[in-house]
Write a protein that holds these residues in place. Sequence first.
Motif, PDB file in Angstrom:
ATOM      1  N   LYS A 190       0.858  -1.198   0.000  1.00 45.22           N
ATOM      2  CA  LYS A 190       0.000   0.000   0.000  1.00 45.22           C
ATOM      3  C   LYS A 190       0.886   1.236   0.000  1.00 45.22           C
ATOM      4  O   LYS A 190       1.732   1.413   0.871  1.00 45.22           O
ATOM      5  N   THR A 191       0.671   2.091  -0.990  1.00 45.43           N
ATOM      6  CA  THR A 191       1.426   3.348  -1.053  1.00 45.43           C
ATOM      7  C   THR A 191       0.745   4.369  -0.161  1.00 45.43           C
ATOM      8  O   THR A 191      -0.489   4.446  -0.137  1.00 45.43           O
ATOM      9  N   VAL A 192       1.540   5.155   0.540  1.00 47.67           N
ATOM     10  CA  VAL A 192       0.952   6.247   1.301  1.00 47.67           C
ATOM     11  C   VAL A 192       1.463   7.552   0.715  1.00 47.67           C
ATOM     12  O   VAL A 192       2.635   7.663   0.331  1.00 47.67           O
ATOM     13  N   GLY A 193       0.550   8.523   0.575  1.00 46.95           N
ATOM     14  CA  GLY A 193       0.965   9.848   0.128  1.00 46.95           C
ATOM     15  C   GLY A 193       1.265  10.688   1.356  1.00 46.95           C
ATOM     16  O   GLY A 193       2.117  10.332   2.176  1.00 46.95           O
ATOM     17  N   ALA A 194       0.529  11.785   1.511  1.00 49.55           N
ATOM     18  CA  ALA A 194       0.749  12.661   2.660  1.00 49.55           C
ATOM     19  C   ALA A 194      -0.156  12.304   3.836  1.00 49.55           C
ATOM     20  O   ALA A 194      -0.193  13.034   4.822  1.00 49.55           O
TER      21      ALA A 194
ATOM     22  N   ALA B 271      -0.210  11.931  -6.639  1.00 49.06           N
ATOM     23  CA  ALA B 271      -0.857  10.621  -6.835  1.00 49.06           C
ATOM     24  C   ALA B 271      -1.902  10.358  -5.758  1.00 49.06           C
ATOM     25  O   ALA B 271      -2.954   9.766  -6.042  1.00 49.06           O
ATOM     26  N   GLY B 272      -1.637  10.793  -4.522  1.00 46.04           N
ATOM     27  CA  GLY B 272      -2.625  10.599  -3.456  1.00 46.04           C
ATOM     28  C   GLY B 272      -3.874  11.423  -3.726  1.00 46.04           C
ATOM     29  O   GLY B 272      -5.003  10.927  -3.627  1.00 46.04           O
ATOM     30  N   ALA B 273      -3.673  12.685  -4.103  1.00 44.35           N
ATOM     31  CA  ALA B 273      -4.821  13.564  -4.355  1.00 44.35           C
ATOM     32  C   ALA B 273      -5.687  13.012  -5.487  1.00 44.35           C
ATOM     33  O   ALA B 273      -6.919  12.948  -5.376  1.00 44.35           O
TER      34      ALA B 273
ATOM     35  N   THR C  38      -9.631  14.175  -5.429  1.00 40.63           N
ATOM     36  CA  THR C  38      -9.573  15.512  -4.818  1.00 40.63           C
ATOM     37  C   THR C  38     -10.025  16.583  -5.817  1.00 40.63           C
ATOM     38  O   THR C  38      -9.634  16.565  -6.983  1.00 40.63           O
ATOM     39  N   HIS C  39     -10.841  17.500  -5.355  1.00 32.85           N
ATOM     40  CA  HIS C  39     -11.449  18.502  -6.234  1.00 32.85           C
ATOM     41  C   HIS C  39     -11.476  19.863  -5.569  1.00 32.85           C
ATOM     42  O   HIS C  39     -11.346  19.961  -4.336  1.00 32.85           O
ATOM     43  N   GLY C  40     -11.675  20.886  -6.368  1.00 30.28           N
ATOM     44  CA  GLY C  40     -11.908  22.230  -5.843  1.00 30.28           C
ATOM     45  C   GLY C  40     -13.348  22.595  -6.141  1.00 30.28           C
ATOM     46  O   GLY C  40     -14.254  21.787  -5.950  1.00 30.28           O
TER      47      GLY C  40
ATOM     48  N   GLY D  39      -7.880   5.890  -9.251  1.00 33.90           N
ATOM     49  CA  GLY D  39      -7.882   4.438  -9.065  1.00 33.90           C
ATOM     50  C   GLY D  39      -7.963   3.947  -7.634  1.00 33.90           C
ATOM     51  O   GLY D  39      -7.860   2.748  -7.390  1.00 33.90           O
ATOM     52  N   LEU D  40      -8.127   4.835  -6.655  1.00 37.38           N
ATOM     53  CA  LEU D  40      -8.238   4.460  -5.232  1.00 37.38           C
ATOM     54  C   LEU D  40      -7.022   3.677  -4.737  1.00 37.38           C
ATOM     55  O   LEU D  40      -7.113   3.008  -3.703  1.00 37.38           O
ATOM     56  N   GLY D  41      -5.924   3.684  -5.477  1.00 34.94           N
ATOM     57  CA  GLY D  41      -4.767   2.860  -5.085  1.00 34.94           C
ATOM     58  C   GLY D  41      -5.045   1.380  -5.297  1.00 34.94           C
ATOM     59  O   GLY D  41      -4.282   0.527  -4.846  1.00 34.94           O
TER      60      GLY D  41
HETATM   61  C1  LIG Z   1      -6.805  19.556   5.626  1.00 33.14           C
HETATM   62  C2  LIG Z   1      -7.341  18.791   4.436  1.00 33.14           C
HETATM   63  C3  LIG Z   1      -7.905  19.485   3.384  1.00 33.14           C
HETATM   64  C4  LIG Z   1      -8.423  18.786   2.287  1.00 33.14           C
HETATM   65  N1  LIG Z   1      -8.991  19.504   1.270  1.00 33.14           N
HETATM   66  C5  LIG Z   1      -9.556  18.837   0.234  1.00 33.14           C
HETATM   67  C6  LIG Z   1     -10.202  19.546  -0.815  1.00 33.14           C
HETATM   68  O1  LIG Z   1     -10.214  20.775  -0.844  1.00 33.14           O
HETATM   69  N2  LIG Z   1     -10.791  18.815  -1.797  1.00 33.14           N
HETATM   70  C7  LIG Z   1     -10.805  17.446  -1.784  1.00 33.14           C
HETATM   71  O2  LIG Z   1     -11.394  16.849  -2.686  1.00 33.14           O
HETATM   72  N3  LIG Z   1     -10.180  16.752  -0.824  1.00 33.14           N
HETATM   73  C8  LIG Z   1      -9.557  17.415   0.179  1.00 33.14           C
HETATM   74  N4  LIG Z   1      -8.930  16.705   1.164  1.00 33.14           N
HETATM   75  C9  LIG Z   1      -8.810  15.239   1.015  1.00 33.14           C
HETATM   76  C10 LIG Z   1      -7.454  14.869   0.372  1.00 33.14           C
HETATM   77  O3  LIG Z   1      -7.165  15.679  -0.739  1.00 33.14           O
HETATM   78  C11 LIG Z   1      -7.459  13.415  -0.134  1.00 33.14           C
HETATM   79  O4  LIG Z   1      -7.850  12.553   0.878  1.00 33.14           O
HETATM   80  C12 LIG Z   1      -6.117  12.980  -0.730  1.00 33.14           C
HETATM   81  O5  LIG Z   1      -6.184  11.632  -1.086  1.00 33.14           O
HETATM   82  C13 LIG Z   1      -4.934  13.089   0.198  1.00 33.14           C
HETATM   83  O6  LIG Z   1      -3.729  12.914  -0.550  1.00 33.14           O
HETATM   84  P1  LIG Z   1      -2.489  12.216   0.138  1.00 33.14           P
HETATM   85  O7  LIG Z   1      -1.282  12.462  -0.693  1.00 33.14           O
HETATM   86  O8  LIG Z   1      -2.423  12.581   1.547  1.00 33.14           O
HETATM   87  O9  LIG Z   1      -2.871  10.663  -0.031  1.00 33.14           O
HETATM   88  P2  LIG Z   1      -3.097   9.548   1.092  1.00 33.14           P
HETATM   89  O10 LIG Z   1      -4.244   9.940   1.935  1.00 33.14           O
HETATM   90  O11 LIG Z   1      -1.815   9.238   1.761  1.00 33.14           O
HETATM   91  O12 LIG Z   1      -3.523   8.317   0.164  1.00 33.14           O
HETATM   92  C14 LIG Z   1      -4.760   8.332  -0.496  1.00 33.14           C
HETATM   93  C15 LIG Z   1      -4.873   7.130  -1.433  1.00 33.14           C
HETATM   94  O13 LIG Z   1      -3.991   7.308  -2.524  1.00 33.14           O
HETATM   95  C16 LIG Z   1      -3.207   6.135  -2.687  1.00 33.14           C
HETATM   96  N5  LIG Z   1      -1.937   6.507  -3.271  1.00 33.14           N
HETATM   97  C17 LIG Z   1      -1.066   7.446  -2.841  1.00 33.14           C
HETATM   98  N6  LIG Z   1       0.001   7.474  -3.674  1.00 33.14           N
HETATM   99  C18 LIG Z   1      -0.218   6.528  -4.622  1.00 33.14           C
HETATM  100  C19 LIG Z   1       0.507   6.055  -5.730  1.00 33.14           C
HETATM  101  N7  LIG Z   1       1.692   6.574  -6.057  1.00 33.14           N
HETATM  102  N8  LIG Z   1      -0.011   5.063  -6.489  1.00 33.14           N
HETATM  103  C20 LIG Z   1      -1.202   4.527  -6.171  1.00 33.14           C
HETATM  104  N9  LIG Z   1      -1.940   4.913  -5.123  1.00 33.14           N
HETATM  105  C21 LIG Z   1      -1.448   5.909  -4.364  1.00 33.14           C
HETATM  106  C22 LIG Z   1      -3.088   5.573  -1.281  1.00 33.14           C
HETATM  107  O14 LIG Z   1      -2.729   4.195  -1.315  1.00 33.14           O
HETATM  108  C23 LIG Z   1      -4.487   5.793  -0.802  1.00 33.14           C
HETATM  109  O15 LIG Z   1      -5.311   4.795  -1.322  1.00 33.14           O
HETATM  110  C24 LIG Z   1      -8.384  17.363   2.260  1.00 33.14           C
HETATM  111  C25 LIG Z   1      -7.809  16.663   3.330  1.00 33.14           C
HETATM  112  C26 LIG Z   1      -7.295  17.372   4.425  1.00 33.14           C
HETATM  113  C27 LIG Z   1      -6.683  16.620   5.572  1.00 33.14           C
END
Ligand SMILES: Cc1cc2nc3c(=O)[nH]c(=O)nc-3n(C[C@H](O)[C@H](O)[C@H](O)COP(=O)(O)OP(=O)(O)OC[C@H]3O[C@@H](n4cnc5c(N)ncnc54)[C@H](O)[C@@H]3O)c2cc1C
Length: 443
Positions: A53-57, A122-124, A129-131, A171-173
Amino acid sequence: MLPVRGTTALPTHTWRNWGGTAGCTPNRVMGPSSAAEIADIVRDAAARGGTVKTVGAGHSFSPIAVADDVQLDLSRLRGLVQVDGHRVTLRAGTHLYEIPGLLAPFGLAMTNLGDVDRQTIAGATSTGTHGTGLAFGGISTQIVGATVVTGTGDIVTLTSDDADLRAVALGLGALGVVAELTVECVDEFRLHAVEGPETADAAIAAFGERVENSDHHEFYLFPHTNCALVKTNTRVGTDVPVNGPSRIKRYIDDELLSNKALRLLCEVGARVPRLVPAINGVTGRALSAREFTDSSTGVFVSDRDVRFREMEYAIDLDAVPEALREIRALLDRREYLVSFPIEVRAAAADDLMLSTASGRTSGYIAVHRYHRDDPADSDAYFADVEAILTGFGGRPHWGKMHTRDAEYLRGVYPRFDEFRSVRDRYDPSRVFANDYLRRVLGD
Ligand SMILES: Cc1cc2nc3c(=O)[nH]c(=O)nc-3n(C[C@H](O)[C@H](O)[C@H](O)COP(=O)(O)OP(=O)(O)OC[C@H]3O[C@@H](n4cnc5c(N)ncnc54)[C@H](O)[C@@H]3O)c2cc1C
């Protein structure tokens, strides 16, 4: 030891997400720096029946990023690969906050962004993730190419001509580890921001017309009050001067008036919940108008210092006023005392299989609770709001809290089974599975 060439095994640790709503202690943490190294790790895990499982931020509130076995940390896979006109290829672990600096020498910018920039690209995009803005889709809709390591350890490169990109871009990872993404960017631009208080009734009534007639419109409702904060951003060229309160002044305002004051008010509200309606009334009345022009990211992105939990649903745009009326009625009954505002946004329909806006012009309603609020009370509030929004055929944000399962999701995503069949090809032995994916995808 893993028989993986050149890959750095990182110290194992207990991981928790930003919101404190999910965590895990992976068996191994690996920090690959290339698609080939990722492929080695995936093949090794597949051979011994393990998972990756990959983790982003860690900015997802849902347990979507929980690693049961191997956790991949892509912080060594960051930065720019190439720029071809408006098409920019980025390594998957690049944080959104790094992108403006990478694009600046080319005079380019991301088309649209959400509220914060701490996430990885990639996580977003993996969670949709949307605006806000009716002429714009979420960030995944800007993807025109990807390199992904599948569950069989194959390295697959996709372009916008490949139908599978409509699954991999969001792709939800579940389909593989994304190593690189190509994003269609636009010429650098500025935003003219107009923000100010209004009654909640007026903000709700005008929402449909305002999202239709502006580039980026959103508003925040203050629970238990008739107060709203309305924000409208207009795209302008880089010839329009930056003006209004400076970024530093806005940062200080946001820090003192939004983040620090909000934390204090949330703390008081968490300790003495009956004060919440009065506190929200004071906050709502204290809001003031401001107008400024700045770079696109300078306006789209804010700091979010106060920790919270969040649930967000996409519903048909036209249903937003009625859904908000039901949520406000729930709050007026004072079953819950909620200090955090409700955020309301919009996005264009798109053709991604699991996008919350797939085939539907969408309105987004997000509810939040302060992270120190009683968890049982927060869960009950989310459950009641979820019951309202699922009544409108709502689709939960994949990275935010929700309780939906595959049976429900199949009913609201016309392309759900198409995605599942892509998954059967990309990850036949479910190397990328975790409990969250088993719940939402059905196996
Ligand atoms: C303070 C805050 C503000 C936010 N604002 C918004 C907003 O304005 N709009 C919105 O839509 N969302 C928003 N979010 C939600 C956020 O954008 C998403 O949950 C996003 O997935 C987080 O990205 P991340 O890098 O932390 O990924 P993670 O949460 O670490 O991972 C999310 C998913 O992506 C997968 N993944 C990560 N990297 C890869 C890779 N390289 N290959 C395959 N899979 C991968 C992980 O396995 C996991 O399934 C917000 C969240 C917070 C905490």
